[in-house]
Design a protein around this motif. Structure first.
Motif, PDB file in Angstrom:
ATOM      1  N   VAL A 158      -1.147   2.360 -34.730  1.00 35.49           N
ATOM      2  CA  VAL A 158      -1.369   3.835 -33.084  1.00 35.49           C
ATOM      3  C   VAL A 158      -2.821   4.927 -33.997  1.00 35.49           C
ATOM      4  CG1 VAL A 158      -0.364   5.728 -32.679  1.00 35.49           C
ATOM      5  CG2 VAL A 158       0.595   3.459 -32.636  1.00 35.49           C
ATOM      6  N   SER A 159      -2.591   4.946 -35.305  1.00 38.50           N
ATOM      7  CA  SER A 159      -3.487   6.232 -36.029  1.00 38.50           C
ATOM      8  C   SER A 159      -5.190   5.377 -35.897  1.00 38.50           C
ATOM      9  CB  SER A 159      -2.978   6.611 -37.429  1.00 38.50           C
ATOM     10  OG  SER A 159      -3.135   6.109 -38.106  1.00 38.50           O
ATOM     11  N   ASN A 160      -4.921   3.528 -36.151  1.00 38.24           N
ATOM     12  CA  ASN A 160      -6.204   3.317 -36.326  1.00 38.24           C
ATOM     13  C   ASN A 160      -6.883   3.929 -35.272  1.00 38.24           C
ATOM     14  OD1 ASN A 160      -6.276   2.804 -38.918  1.00 38.24           O
ATOM     15  ND2 ASN A 160      -5.332   0.837 -38.842  1.00 38.24           N
ATOM     16  N   LEU A 161      -5.778   3.147 -33.841  1.00 31.93           N
ATOM     17  CA  LEU A 161      -6.614   3.173 -32.218  1.00 31.93           C
ATOM     18  C   LEU A 161      -7.047   4.689 -32.260  1.00 31.93           C
ATOM     19  CD1 LEU A 161      -4.404   0.192 -31.051  1.00 31.93           C
ATOM     20  CD2 LEU A 161      -7.060   0.143 -31.441  1.00 31.93           C
ATOM     21  N   GLU A 162      -5.990   5.242 -32.099  1.00 33.20           N
ATOM     22  CA  GLU A 162      -5.929   6.514 -31.609  1.00 33.20           C
ATOM     23  C   GLU A 162      -7.725   7.650 -32.052  1.00 33.20           C
ATOM     24  OE1 GLU A 162      -3.054  10.744 -31.057  1.00 33.20           O
ATOM     25  OE2 GLU A 162      -3.074   9.487 -33.223  1.00 33.20           O
ATOM     26  N   THR A 163      -8.182   7.120 -33.264  1.00 37.68           N
ATOM     27  CA  THR A 163      -9.371   7.033 -33.418  1.00 37.68           C
ATOM     28  C   THR A 163     -11.145   6.422 -32.565  1.00 37.68           C
ATOM     29  OG1 THR A 163     -10.250   5.019 -34.596  1.00 37.68           O
ATOM     30  CG2 THR A 163      -8.797   7.237 -36.098  1.00 37.68           C
ATOM     31  N   PHE A 164     -10.388   5.786 -32.172  1.00 45.00           N
ATOM     32  CA  PHE A 164     -12.021   5.280 -30.631  1.00 45.00           C
ATOM     33  C   PHE A 164     -11.040   6.273 -29.599  1.00 45.00           C
ATOM     34  CE2 PHE A 164     -10.743   1.537 -33.303  1.00 45.00           C
ATOM     35  CZ  PHE A 164     -12.167   1.508 -33.801  1.00 45.00           C
ATOM     36  N   PHE A 165     -10.039   6.415 -29.224  1.00 46.13           N
ATOM     37  CA  PHE A 165      -9.462   7.335 -28.580  1.00 46.13           C
ATOM     38  C   PHE A 165     -10.768   8.547 -28.337  1.00 46.13           C
ATOM     39  CE2 PHE A 165      -6.980   3.867 -27.418  1.00 46.13           C
ATOM     40  CZ  PHE A 165      -6.773   3.758 -26.232  1.00 46.13           C
ATOM     41  N   THR A 166     -10.755   8.903 -29.354  1.00 49.08           N
ATOM     42  CA  THR A 166     -11.757  10.984 -29.738  1.00 49.08           C
ATOM     43  C   THR A 166     -12.506  10.741 -29.566  1.00 49.08           C
ATOM     44  OG1 THR A 166     -10.097  10.781 -32.129  1.00 49.08           O
ATOM     45  CG2 THR A 166      -8.486  11.404 -30.029  1.00 49.08           C
ATOM     46  N   MET A 167     -12.948   9.924 -29.618  1.00 44.04           N
ATOM     47  CA  MET A 167     -14.757  10.064 -30.222  1.00 44.04           C
ATOM     48  C   MET A 167     -15.431  10.486 -29.698  1.00 44.04           C
ATOM     49  SD  MET A 167     -15.085   5.916 -31.256  1.00 44.04           S
ATOM     50  CE  MET A 167     -16.107   5.708 -30.098  1.00 44.04           C
ATOM     51  N   THR A 168     -16.436  11.530 -30.075  1.00 44.33           N
ATOM     52  CA  THR A 168     -16.982  12.694 -29.649  1.00 44.33           C
ATOM     53  C   THR A 168     -18.849  11.987 -28.331  1.00 44.33           C
ATOM     54  OG1 THR A 168     -18.233  12.883 -31.371  1.00 44.33           O
ATOM     55  CG2 THR A 168     -16.374  14.293 -30.825  1.00 44.33           C
ATOM     56  N   TYR A 169     -18.628  10.650 -29.048  1.00 42.92           N
ATOM     57  CA  TYR A 169     -19.595   9.540 -28.204  1.00 42.92           C
ATOM     58  C   TYR A 169     -19.749  10.355 -27.448  1.00 42.92           C
ATOM     59  CZ  TYR A 169     -23.504   6.698 -27.854  1.00 42.92           C
ATOM     60  OH  TYR A 169     -24.710   5.826 -27.722  1.00 42.92           O
ATOM     61  N   PRO A 170     -20.527  10.040 -25.953  1.00 44.09           N
ATOM     62  CA  PRO A 170     -20.531  10.512 -25.074  1.00 44.09           C
ATOM     63  C   PRO A 170     -20.082   9.770 -23.745  1.00 44.09           C
ATOM     64  CG  PRO A 170     -23.030  11.121 -25.990  1.00 44.09           C
ATOM     65  CD  PRO A 170     -22.196  10.413 -26.844  1.00 44.09           C
ATOM     66  N   GLU A 171     -20.610   8.126 -23.736  1.00 45.53           N
ATOM     67  CA  GLU A 171     -20.628   8.099 -22.598  1.00 45.53           C
ATOM     68  C   GLU A 171     -19.656   6.402 -23.816  1.00 45.53           C
ATOM     69  OE1 GLU A 171     -22.807   5.202 -18.992  1.00 45.53           O
ATOM     70  OE2 GLU A 171     -23.516   6.846 -19.698  1.00 45.53           O
ATOM     71  N   TYR A 172     -18.833   5.612 -23.554  1.00 42.26           N
ATOM     72  CA  TYR A 172     -18.401   4.397 -24.040  1.00 42.26           C
ATOM     73  C   TYR A 172     -17.016   4.032 -23.451  1.00 42.26           C
ATOM     74  CZ  TYR A 172     -14.347   8.036 -26.385  1.00 42.26           C
ATOM     75  OH  TYR A 172     -13.898   7.695 -27.179  1.00 42.26           O
ATOM     76  N   GLU A 173     -17.330   2.449 -24.004  1.00 39.41           N
ATOM     77  CA  GLU A 173     -15.388   2.084 -23.084  1.00 39.41           C
ATOM     78  C   GLU A 173     -15.095   1.080 -23.901  1.00 39.41           C
ATOM     79  OE1 GLU A 173     -16.581  -1.260 -20.128  1.00 39.41           O
ATOM     80  OE2 GLU A 173     -18.261  -1.967 -21.253  1.00 39.41           O
ATOM     81  N   LEU A 174     -13.715   0.749 -23.852  1.00 38.09           N
ATOM     82  CA  LEU A 174     -13.333   0.600 -25.176  1.00 38.09           C
ATOM     83  C   LEU A 174     -12.058  -0.685 -24.640  1.00 38.09           C
ATOM     84  CD1 LEU A 174     -10.723   3.647 -26.196  1.00 38.09           C
ATOM     85  CD2 LEU A 174     -12.326   1.633 -27.703  1.00 38.09           C
ATOM     86  N   LEU A 175     -12.475  -2.263 -25.078  1.00 41.74           N
ATOM     87  CA  LEU A 175     -12.299  -3.572 -24.618  1.00 41.74           C
ATOM     88  C   LEU A 175     -11.101  -3.515 -25.578  1.00 41.74           C
ATOM     89  CD1 LEU A 175     -15.567  -4.864 -23.574  1.00 41.74           C
ATOM     90  CD2 LEU A 175     -13.952  -3.927 -21.887  1.00 41.74           C
ATOM     91  N   PHE A 176      -9.931  -3.912 -25.725  1.00 40.18           N
ATOM     92  CA  PHE A 176      -8.659  -4.552 -25.710  1.00 40.18           C
ATOM     93  C   PHE A 176      -9.000  -5.621 -25.825  1.00 40.18           C
ATOM     94  CE2 PHE A 176      -8.058  -0.313 -25.704  1.00 40.18           C
ATOM     95  CZ  PHE A 176      -8.526  -0.047 -28.015  1.00 40.18           C
ATOM     96  N   CYS A 177      -8.512  -6.551 -26.872  1.00 40.27           N
ATOM     97  CA  CYS A 177      -8.628  -8.495 -26.317  1.00 40.27           C
ATOM     98  C   CYS A 177      -7.888  -8.814 -27.110  1.00 40.27           C
ATOM     99  CB  CYS A 177      -9.578  -9.036 -27.218  1.00 40.27           C
ATOM    100  SG  CYS A 177     -11.179  -8.656 -26.683  1.00 40.27           S
ATOM    101  N   ILE A 178      -6.581  -9.071 -26.182  1.00 44.21           N
ATOM    102  CA  ILE A 178      -4.801  -9.433 -26.363  1.00 44.21           C
ATOM    103  C   ILE A 178      -4.682 -10.668 -25.912  1.00 44.21           C
ATOM    104  CG2 ILE A 178      -2.891  -8.952 -26.606  1.00 44.21           C
ATOM    105  CD1 ILE A 178      -3.830  -5.811 -26.215  1.00 44.21           C
ATOM    106  N   GLU A 179      -4.111 -11.476 -26.637  1.00 40.05           N
ATOM    107  CA  GLU A 179      -3.941 -12.742 -26.277  1.00 40.05           C
ATOM    108  C   GLU A 179      -2.283 -13.364 -25.651  1.00 40.05           C
ATOM    109  OE1 GLU A 179      -4.166 -17.922 -28.294  1.00 40.05           O
ATOM    110  OE2 GLU A 179      -4.219 -15.949 -29.740  1.00 40.05           O
ATOM    111  N   ASP A 180      -2.100 -12.847 -25.990  1.00 42.38           N
ATOM    112  CA  ASP A 180      -0.456 -12.776 -25.802  1.00 42.38           C
ATOM    113  C   ASP A 180       0.029 -11.475 -24.501  1.00 42.38           C
ATOM    114  OD1 ASP A 180       1.783 -13.677 -25.126  1.00 42.38           O
ATOM    115  OD2 ASP A 180       3.070 -13.252 -26.994  1.00 42.38           O
TER     116      ASP A 180
END
Length: 113
Positions: free
Chosen positions: A62-84
């Motif tokens: 949770v804390s590791n992924l939360e850093t990607f959700f709180t970035m200050t970069y102006p425009e980005y997308e998050l793509l999570f790859c989950i197999e199952d």
């Protein structure tokens, strides 16, 4: 070359040549920690995609992924790859999507939605 000699009290003394050995370390420390100049504000930042493969849940997910959700970069997308589709990481990603609704570009790949 490192010069080592004994003093009258029996302690070892390092000669001046020791400073020549440490100079490269000081230089590398300076080079590695050099501040980067920010881009001029009149140039737009390019959009980026961040690809995060996930499998399972670890204690700090949770804390590791939360850093990607709180970035200050102006425009980005998050793509999570989950197999199952039964992977517990999906629940973590969905909970973070609800916690940070301002971030619109979030996708879970590999699992039928």
């Amino acid at each position: 070359m490192l010069r080592v000699s004994k003093t009258k009290t029996g302690y070892l003394q390092l000669g001046k040549t020791f400073t020549n050995v440490t100079k490269p370390f000081h230089f590398s420390k300076y080079r590695l920690h050099k501040k980067v100049k920010p881009l001029p504000s009149d140039e737009p930042y390019p959009g980026v995609s961040i690809l995060k493969p996930l499998m399972g849940e670890d204690p700090h997910l949770v804390s590791n992924l939360e850093t990607f959700f709180t970035m200050t970069y102006p425009e980005y997308e998050l793509l999570f790859c989950i197999e199952d589709e039964k992977d517990p990481a999906i629940d973590v990603v969905n909970a973070l999507k609800e916690k940070y609704p301002k971030l619109k570009q979030i996708s879970i790949l590999g699992v039928p939605q």
